[in-house]
Scaffold this motif. Sequence first.
Motif, mmCIF file in Angstrom:
data_model
loop_
_atom_site.group_PDB
_atom_site.id
_atom_site.type_symbol
_atom_site.label_atom_id
_atom_site.label_comp_id
_atom_site.label_asym_id
_atom_site.label_seq_id
_atom_site.Cartn_x
_atom_site.Cartn_y
_atom_site.Cartn_z
ATOM 1 N N HIS A 111 0.835 -1.211 0.000
ATOM 2 C CA HIS A 111 0.000 0.000 0.000
ATOM 3 C C HIS A 111 0.864 1.254 0.000
ATOM 4 O O HIS A 111 0.582 2.219 -0.731
ATOM 5 C CB HIS A 111 -0.923 -0.013 1.218
ATOM 6 C CG HIS A 111 -1.554 1.315 1.497
ATOM 7 N ND1 HIS A 111 -2.424 1.928 0.614
ATOM 8 C CD2 HIS A 111 -1.414 2.163 2.558
ATOM 9 C CE1 HIS A 111 -2.810 3.081 1.114
ATOM 10 N NE2 HIS A 111 -2.211 3.259 2.286
ATOM 11 N N GLU A 112 1.897 1.265 0.835
ATOM 12 C CA GLU A 112 2.754 2.449 0.922
ATOM 13 C C GLU A 112 3.528 2.667 -0.376
ATOM 14 O O GLU A 112 3.847 3.804 -0.738
ATOM 15 C CB GLU A 112 3.726 2.295 2.097
ATOM 16 C CG GLU A 112 3.017 2.379 3.453
ATOM 17 C CD GLU A 112 3.945 2.085 4.616
ATOM 18 O OE1 GLU A 112 5.068 1.568 4.365
ATOM 19 O OE2 GLU A 112 3.557 2.349 5.775
ATOM 20 N N ARG A 113 3.795 1.577 -1.078
ATOM 21 C CA ARG A 113 4.534 1.690 -2.341
ATOM 22 C C ARG A 113 3.623 2.103 -3.494
ATOM 23 O O ARG A 113 4.046 2.826 -4.403
ATOM 24 C CB ARG A 113 5.201 0.356 -2.658
ATOM 25 C CG ARG A 113 6.098 0.403 -3.886
ATOM 26 C CD ARG A 113 6.882 -0.884 -4.024
ATOM 27 N NE ARG A 113 7.730 -0.863 -5.204
ATOM 28 C CZ ARG A 113 8.565 -1.841 -5.553
ATOM 29 N NH1 ARG A 113 8.655 -2.934 -4.795
ATOM 30 N NH2 ARG A 113 9.294 -1.753 -6.642
ATOM 31 N N TYR A 114 2.369 1.627 -3.439
ATOM 32 C CA TYR A 114 1.415 1.913 -4.529
ATOM 33 C C TYR A 114 0.152 2.569 -3.962
ATOM 34 O O TYR A 114 -0.939 2.009 -4.015
ATOM 35 C CB TYR A 114 1.047 0.621 -5.259
ATOM 36 C CG TYR A 114 2.233 -0.149 -5.807
ATOM 37 C CD1 TYR A 114 2.879 0.260 -6.972
ATOM 38 C CD2 TYR A 114 2.702 -1.286 -5.150
ATOM 39 C CE1 TYR A 114 3.964 -0.452 -7.475
ATOM 40 C CE2 TYR A 114 3.777 -2.006 -5.644
ATOM 41 C CZ TYR A 114 4.414 -1.582 -6.794
ATOM 42 O OH TYR A 114 5.484 -2.276 -7.284
ATOM 43 N N GLU A 115 0.319 3.738 -3.408
ATOM 44 C CA GLU A 115 -0.803 4.415 -2.738
ATOM 45 C C GLU A 115 -1.955 4.742 -3.677
ATOM 46 O O GLU A 115 -3.094 4.889 -3.239
ATOM 47 C CB GLU A 115 -0.314 5.695 -2.056
ATOM 48 C CG GLU A 115 0.459 5.436 -0.776
ATOM 49 C CD GLU A 115 0.610 6.687 0.060
ATOM 50 O OE1 GLU A 115 0.076 7.743 -0.342
ATOM 51 O OE2 GLU A 115 1.258 6.609 1.118
#
Length: 264
Positions: A22-26
């Motif tokens: 999630h943090e990488r592909y917000e």
Amino acid sequence: MLTIEQSLEERKQTIEKLKELHERYESNEEIAIRYAQGLFMLTIEQSQEERGQSVAKLQELHEQYESNEEIAIEYARGLFNLMLEQSQKECEQTIEKLKELYERYKSNGEVAIAYAKGLGRLAVKRPLKECRQCKTKLRDLYECFRDNEEVMVGYMDSLINISFVQDTEEDVRETIQESKEILNQYPDNIEIQLSYAQTWFNLTLVQSMEALQQTVLELREYLAQHSDANEEFQLALDKYLEEHPDHTERYSLLRLNVESSFCR
């Protein structure tokens, strides 16, 4: 992959991986949804402190993706789980958040279920006046979602709690009548059958001994006609009598053998 069969520790490991994704592909809402679903699943078995942390993360996700109803649903479910071990004051704060979600997503039955269950939880051990306020709000939900069977199951659960704290026979009978309306609409739903029986049982808690005996006979007949609901009712009765062993004799007629032909 996150599954219900995983242990709590295994779920935590999977959630960490989802968090990293999630943090990488917000910008990817599908990953955010999976992350939200995982956080909710954690709240089922976590300690209250950890549960609060998971719900806080769900709130962050909801605020980040305000237009995403799937994330709102997981947030609402997490909020209800949070209420299960909260103090009354904390429950009041949480129900306000559920109310805000419901008012924003009024057509969403899943959010409505969480709100209905939250209102029922809030009603436990409340003064009668406040209990009636919860009941009024639940009635509004009933009118909006009378064709949604899952919402009705949630509403029935709430009516059990409300009937438990009501202190007059008149008030409990009024709640039973509401339960009966839903039962008539969904007569084959076992959860609704059981909730109706439990609400009916709560009537005996405010009755005289003579009136109680008549109610027990009527409830016995009802349970004999609904064997699946009776099976679950017997488990609930076991728990009640463990806590109130002095009531064993007065409820002896409700002891129906679930294997007998009489109950079937």
